[in-house]
Design a protein around this motif. Structure first.
Motif, short mmCIF file in Angstrom:
data_model
loop_
_atom_site.label_atom_id
_atom_site.label_comp_id
_atom_site.label_asym_id
_atom_site.label_seq_id
_atom_site.Cartn_x
_atom_site.Cartn_y
_atom_site.Cartn_z
N GLU A 217 -24.49 19.51 21.29
CA GLU A 217 -23.78 18.93 20.09
C GLU A 217 -24.49 19.07 18.90
OE1 GLU A 217 -21.35 15.99 20.93
OE2 GLU A 217 -21.90 15.49 23.02
N GLU A 218 -23.77 19.33 17.68
CA GLU A 218 -24.30 19.64 16.64
C GLU A 218 -25.38 18.82 15.90
OE1 GLU A 218 -21.50 20.97 13.75
OE2 GLU A 218 -22.90 22.18 12.41
N PRO A 219 -25.28 17.40 16.04
CA PRO A 219 -26.20 16.73 15.48
C PRO A 219 -27.49 16.60 16.23
CG PRO A 219 -24.16 15.29 15.88
CD PRO A 219 -23.88 16.63 16.18
N ALA B 35 -14.11 28.18 -6.56
CA ALA B 35 -14.45 26.74 -6.40
C ALA B 35 -15.83 26.52 -5.79
CB ALA B 35 -13.28 25.98 -5.67
N GLU B 36 -16.23 27.38 -4.92
CA GLU B 36 -17.36 27.19 -4.23
C GLU B 36 -18.43 27.89 -5.09
OE1 GLU B 36 -18.23 29.72 -0.70
OE2 GLU B 36 -19.87 28.36 0.03
N ARG B 37 -18.18 28.68 -6.05
CA ARG B 37 -19.26 29.30 -6.84
C ARG B 37 -19.78 28.27 -7.89
NH1 ARG B 37 -18.99 30.94 -11.76
NH2 ARG B 37 -16.73 31.52 -11.65
N VAL B 38 -18.64 27.50 -8.38
CA VAL B 38 -18.93 26.38 -9.38
C VAL B 38 -19.71 25.25 -8.61
CG1 VAL B 38 -17.68 24.45 -10.63
CG2 VAL B 38 -16.69 26.79 -10.64
N LYS B 39 -19.38 24.90 -7.55
CA LYS B 39 -20.09 24.04 -6.59
C LYS B 39 -21.70 24.52 -6.48
CE LYS B 39 -19.93 23.80 -2.35
NZ LYS B 39 -19.39 24.20 -1.00
N LEU B 40 -21.77 25.55 -6.35
CA LEU B 40 -23.24 26.13 -6.07
C LEU B 40 -23.91 26.20 -7.47
CD1 LEU B 40 -22.85 29.14 -3.51
CD2 LEU B 40 -23.30 26.68 -2.97
N GLY C 271 -20.70 27.86 12.72
CA GLY C 271 -20.31 27.07 11.82
C GLY C 271 -18.78 27.23 11.22
N THR C 272 -18.36 26.31 10.49
CA THR C 272 -17.04 26.46 9.96
C THR C 272 -17.17 27.63 8.80
OG1 THR C 272 -16.65 24.52 10.25
CG2 THR C 272 -15.14 25.50 8.73
N ALA C 273 -18.58 27.68 8.01
CA ALA C 273 -18.69 28.37 6.91
C ALA C 273 -19.65 29.74 7.20
CB ALA C 273 -19.46 27.60 5.82
N ASN C 274 -20.79 29.19 8.27
CA ASN C 274 -21.68 30.34 8.44
C ASN C 274 -22.15 30.32 10.02
OD1 ASN C 274 -22.42 31.34 5.79
ND2 ASN C 274 -23.04 28.93 5.61
N THR C 275 -22.06 31.69 10.56
CA THR C 275 -22.68 31.75 11.96
C THR C 275 -24.15 32.20 11.87
OG1 THR C 275 -20.54 32.01 12.80
CG2 THR C 275 -22.34 32.79 14.14
N GLY D 284 -21.93 20.14 6.82
CA GLY D 284 -21.41 21.38 6.94
C GLY D 284 -20.45 21.83 6.19
N GLY D 285 -19.83 22.99 6.32
CA GLY D 285 -18.56 23.32 5.74
C GLY D 285 -17.38 22.70 6.06
N GLY D 286 -16.96 22.51 7.22
CA GLY D 286 -15.85 21.81 7.84
C GLY D 286 -16.17 20.28 8.12
N THR D 287 -17.39 19.98 8.55
CA THR D 287 -17.56 18.44 9.12
C THR D 287 -18.77 17.95 8.37
OG1 THR D 287 -18.66 19.23 11.02
CG2 THR D 287 -16.15 18.73 11.22
N GLY E 277 -27.72 20.88 7.06
CA GLY E 277 -26.58 21.58 6.68
C GLY E 277 -26.57 21.89 5.20
N GLY E 278 -25.67 22.98 4.85
CA GLY E 278 -25.69 23.39 3.59
C GLY E 278 -25.21 22.20 2.52
N GLY E 279 -24.37 21.43 2.99
CA GLY E 279 -24.12 20.47 1.93
C GLY E 279 -25.41 19.45 1.46
N1 ATP Z 1 -26.81 24.62 -3.08
C1 ATP Z 1 -25.68 24.00 -2.34
N2 ATP Z 1 -24.94 22.89 -2.98
C2 ATP Z 1 -24.03 22.58 -2.48
N3 ATP Z 1 -23.41 23.16 -1.49
C3 ATP Z 1 -23.79 24.18 -0.69
C4 ATP Z 1 -24.94 24.53 -1.33
N4 ATP Z 1 -25.44 25.69 -0.24
C5 ATP Z 1 -24.42 25.74 0.68
N5 ATP Z 1 -23.73 24.83 0.37
C6 ATP Z 1 -22.30 24.64 1.21
O1 ATP Z 1 -22.70 24.37 2.43
C7 ATP Z 1 -21.43 24.76 3.32
C8 ATP Z 1 -22.02 25.61 4.72
O2 ATP Z 1 -22.93 24.91 5.09
P1 ATP Z 1 -23.40 25.13 6.79
O3 ATP Z 1 -23.80 26.69 6.86
O4 ATP Z 1 -24.29 24.38 7.13
O5 ATP Z 1 -21.94 24.93 7.30
P2 ATP Z 1 -21.39 25.27 8.68
O6 ATP Z 1 -22.43 24.93 9.73
O7 ATP Z 1 -21.07 26.57 8.80
O8 ATP Z 1 -20.16 24.10 8.71
P3 ATP Z 1 -19.94 23.34 10.06
O9 ATP Z 1 -21.05 22.49 10.47
O10 ATP Z 1 -19.04 22.04 9.22
O11 ATP Z 1 -19.13 23.98 11.09
C9 ATP Z 1 -20.55 25.49 2.35
O12 ATP Z 1 -19.42 24.70 2.23
C10 ATP Z 1 -21.35 25.83 1.17
O13 ATP Z 1 -20.73 25.88 0.07
#
Ligand code: ATP
Ligand code: MG
Length: 345
Positions: free
Chosen positions: A140-142, A213-218, A17-21, A165-168, A295-297
């Motif tokens: 494919e991811e979906p 910024a991410e911390r604020v979002k979480l 993933g863009t954010a996590n593997t 996700g993080g990127g898409t 996904g995390g979003g």
């Molecule tokens: N509780 C939460 N509230 C809002 N966003 C969150 C939360 N927990 C995680 N995220 C966000 O989810 C994202 C990561 O999600 P995920 O691991 O599914 O992405 P990814 O699979 O790495 O990315 P992609 O699928 O786009 O390549 C990050 O942007 C993270 O900040």
């Protein structure tokens, strides 16, 4: 007789993933879930991996001159091939618990965003081969997300999955192990973080880092304004643009909702477009089954209710939404029934 040397290698599935593997090992399950970050060190002009994953993320924004932290994926695809390969190698090694004891390399199933071009698919395939895989399969991811979320993908029942996700953000409509429709948009958690940074800069003249910024979002992120008189706050530190000194402000949840309105609306729009393009028979199933988010979003507060209100459909967030893609990709290694879900290209 079973020979000691006949062990098959540990085939693995990777959600790169863009954010996590997230790494899944056949017969074991998920063995690693770490940020997609690599810290590269330059010593006497030679670049070397210093840390990967959790350790590397801790160094982000705080590195001395000879150290750089890199996120090799942007918008769901590989932006820095060499570093991505190092990261994949690290995770394959980790999955095997040290250097491989096996004569052949593992099969690796790897997820790709549905919007990836052929060139991007090839880049991912090559990076995984170079990292030591004998056989590389793509999914494919979906599709992986839908399998991981337990949707009836092998049946003639249409289901819709929305993976933020993080990127898409990827929207897939699945029936009979095929993607009847998919749409990928390069808006996800990163864009939400950027929207928060831009808001703070615009309104307070304060520069904040990606991590802040991410911390604020979480901490307080929410997809629509909280009810009157309610809502959390978050203290944010950054650098005052005008005065050039460190400074602290307090952000309310209503402000963060305001900052996030644009990316949230764009996500809703992608889902709306997907619904408009879904064949009528399948659309009828989606009305019954509703939409499943992964996904995390999908963990952003209120995002599922905003989506439900905007589409008029039931929306649920999958259990363990950040693992669904890896779990679904892993299922293709465990159960032949799901092999048809792998992509030919
Ligand atoms: N509780 C939460 N509230 C809002 N966003 C969150 C939360 N927990 C995680 N995220 C966000 O989810 C994202 C990561 O999600 P995920 O691991 O599914 O992405 P990814 O699979 O790495 O990315 P992609 O699928 O786009 O390549 C990050 O942007 C993270 O900040
Ligand atoms: Mg993902």
């Amino acid at each position: 007789m079973r020979s000691l040397f006949n062990f098959s290698p540990r085939d693995i599935a990777i959600d790169l993933g863009t954010a996590n593997t997230v790494v899944y090992v056949r017969g074991t399950g998920i063995v690693a879930s770490e940020p997609s970050v690599v810290a590269m060190e330059t010593i006497n002009g030679v670049q070397k991996v210093r840390a990967v994953g959790d350790d590397a993320k801790l160094m982000m924004g705080k590195t001395p001159d000879n150290l750089r932290t890199i996120r090799p994926l942007r918008n769901g695809v590989i932006a820095d091939l060499e570093v991505a390969e190092e990261m994949i190698k690290h995770f394959i090694r980790k999955a095997h618990g040290g250097p491989s004891r096996f004569s052949r390399g593992p099969e690796v199933v790897i997820c790709i965003p549905s919007g990836a071009t052929n060139v991007e698919r090839r880049a991912i395939r090559d990076a995984v081969s170079n990292a030591g895989a004998d056989k590389v399969s793509l999914i494919e991811e979906p599709m992986a997300a839908a399998i991981g979320a337990g949707l009836p993908v092998t049946e003639p029942i249409g289901s819709m999955v929305v993976d933020i996700g993080g990127g898409t953000t990827e929207v897939g409509v699945i029936s009979l192990q095929g993607l009847a429709f998919c749409r990928s948009s390069r808006i996800g958690g990163d864009r939400m973080d950027e929207a928060i940074s831009a808001y703070v800069r615009r309104n307070y003249n304060l520069l904040i880092g990606e991590g802040t910024a991410e911390r604020v979002k979480l901490e307080i992120g929410i997809a629509r304004p909280p009810s009157e008189g309610e809502g959390l706050v978050s203290h944010v530190r950054g650098r005052d643009v005008a005065r050039g000194v460190p400074s602290e402000i307090t952000l309310t949840q209503a402000q963060v909702a305001d900052a996030l309105a644009e990316p949230v609306n764009r996500i809703v729009e992608v889902v709306r477009v997907a619904l408009e393009h879904t064949q009528p028979e399948i659309a009828a199933d989606v009305i019954d089954q509703g939409i499943t988010m992964t996904g995390g979003g999908s963990l952003l507060r209120e995002i599922s209710s905003v989506l439900a209100d905007e589409t008029g459909l039931p929306v649920r967030v999958a259990e363990d939404p950040m693992s669904c893609v890896a779990l679904g990709a892993g299922r293709t290694l465990e159960d032949r029934v799901y092999r048809g879900a792998l992509t030919a290209a």
